[in-house]
Design an enzyme around this catalytic site. Structure first.
Site, short mmCIF file in Angstrom:
data_model
loop_
_atom_site.label_atom_id
_atom_site.label_comp_id
_atom_site.label_asym_id
_atom_site.label_seq_id
_atom_site.Cartn_x
_atom_site.Cartn_y
_atom_site.Cartn_z
N ASP A 18 0.83 -1.21 0.00
CA ASP A 18 0.00 0.00 0.00
C ASP A 18 0.86 1.26 0.00
OD1 ASP A 18 -2.27 1.51 0.03
OD2 ASP A 18 -2.81 1.10 2.12
N ASN A 66 -10.55 -2.72 -6.48
CA ASN A 66 -9.73 -1.81 -7.31
C ASN A 66 -10.30 -1.58 -8.71
OD1 ASN A 66 -6.52 -2.91 -5.93
ND2 ASN A 66 -7.81 -1.17 -5.34
C1 FPP Z 1 -1.84 0.31 -3.32
O1 FPP Z 1 -1.39 1.63 -3.40
C2 FPP Z 1 -1.33 -0.45 -4.42
C3 FPP Z 1 -2.07 -0.97 -5.42
C4 FPP Z 1 -3.53 -0.82 -5.51
C5 FPP Z 1 -1.44 -1.70 -6.51
C6 FPP Z 1 -0.23 -2.50 -6.16
C7 FPP Z 1 0.38 -2.90 -7.40
C8 FPP Z 1 1.69 -2.99 -7.66
C9 FPP Z 1 2.76 -2.74 -6.68
C10 FPP Z 1 2.13 -3.36 -9.01
C11 FPP Z 1 1.38 -4.55 -9.54
C12 FPP Z 1 2.12 -5.12 -10.60
C13 FPP Z 1 2.41 -6.42 -10.75
C14 FPP Z 1 3.46 -6.73 -11.68
C15 FPP Z 1 1.74 -7.53 -10.08
P1 FPP Z 1 -2.47 2.78 -3.56
O2 FPP Z 1 -2.57 3.11 -5.01
O3 FPP Z 1 -3.76 2.39 -2.93
O4 FPP Z 1 -1.74 3.91 -2.79
P2 FPP Z 1 -2.42 5.05 -1.90
O5 FPP Z 1 -3.14 4.37 -0.78
O6 FPP Z 1 -1.25 5.84 -1.45
O7 FPP Z 1 -3.34 5.82 -2.80
#
Ligand code: FPP
Length: 246
Positions: A18, A66
């Site tokens: 996250d 998501n």
């Molecule tokens: C949460 O951060 C992260 C995600 C929703 C996506 C995680 C995905 C990756 C690290 C890459 C995936 C790729 C592969 C190759 C499997 P957020 O966007 O919710 O962050 P925030 O809470 O700060 O908004």
């Protein structure tokens, strides 16, 4: 930086990655930039976990919820997944990593489904570490699909409801065959399970760190393992008698 002692290395670590968006926003960059850096953190973590002797690593890459994000962010995340599977599969295979994808596959395009299948088939006999990537996954979705599968078996006459045990249910989950996580890590300071592995996390130790996922590295993983090593896991039993089971 020393590796924590081998004997108490958690066998299975699950991570809620996250903070990509916040990491990017702090730098005046679009959220996608954070996700791209998040893939680098993912690669570092797979290497560090393998080196530490962790046998199963489950990463929450994309939740059922998501899909509700803006279309361009969803598109970018799908693109990153495609890129990762197309360009990193040989390296993963060379490092003896077994890749498994868990989650609801009905939502993906056929090219991604083919990449999932190809990656799983190519790496199926690898045994350094099993990397489970959870995509379009949620704990409630997993329990629902398991119940559906078992109900169908009952309807078809192959299963007596009286014979349904916790183990039967575990074997119907998408994570069948993989032991339950010993340690759950969540980055970015949030302290929630957020519909991740609801059934499987029943007895896991939880570790929350303020580090945003794109900054997560080997030192953070070792810190989490060190914290895990301080815990006394009791599985509901009295102190000193953890072997008694759940
Ligand atoms: C949460 O951060 C992260 C995600 C929703 C996506 C995680 C995905 C990756 C690290 C890459 C995936 C790729 C592969 C190759 C499997 P957020 O966007 O919710 O962050 P925030 O809470 O700060 O908004």
């Amino acid at each position: 930086m020393n590796l924590p002692p081998e004997t108490t290395i958690p066998q299975h670590v699950a991570i809620i990655m996250d903070g990509n968006g916040r990491w990017a926003q702090k730098r005046g960059q679009p959220r996608t930039f954070g996700h791209r850096k998040g893939v680098e953190a993912l690669e570092r973590t797979v290497r560090a976990a393998t080196e530490a002797g962790i046998k199963y690593l489950t990463l929450f890459a994309f939740s059922t919820e998501n899909w509700k994000r803006p279309a361009d962010e969803v598109h970018d995340l799908m693109h990153l997944m495609r890129f990762y599977l197309q360009n990193k599969l040989d390296e993963l295979h060379g490092n003896n990593v077994r890749l498994k994808i868990i989650g609801d596959r009905t939502a993906f395009s056929s090219d991604l489904l083919n990449l999932f299948k190809q990656a799983e088939e190519k790496t199926q006999n690898n045994d350094a570490i099993t990397l489970q990537i959870a995509v379009s996954y949620s704990g409630r979705w997993d329990i629902r699909q398991a119940v559906h599968k078992l109900a169908q078996q009952v309807k078809d006459g192959g299963l007596d409801p009286a014979e349904i045990t916790e183990d039967t249910i575990a074997q119907a989950l998408d994570t069948a065959g993989v032991p339950e996580p010993d340690l759950l890590i969540r980055t970015s300071g949030e302290q929630r399970i957020s519909n991740f592995l609801l059934w499987q996390l029943a007895y896991s130790e939880c570790y929350f760190t303020p580090t945003l996922w794109p900054d997560f590295d080997k030192a953070d993983l070792y810190e989490a393992i060190a914290s895990y090593q301080q815990r006394e896991r009791r599985f509901g039993a009295l102190p000193g008698t953890a072997e008694t089971g759940k």
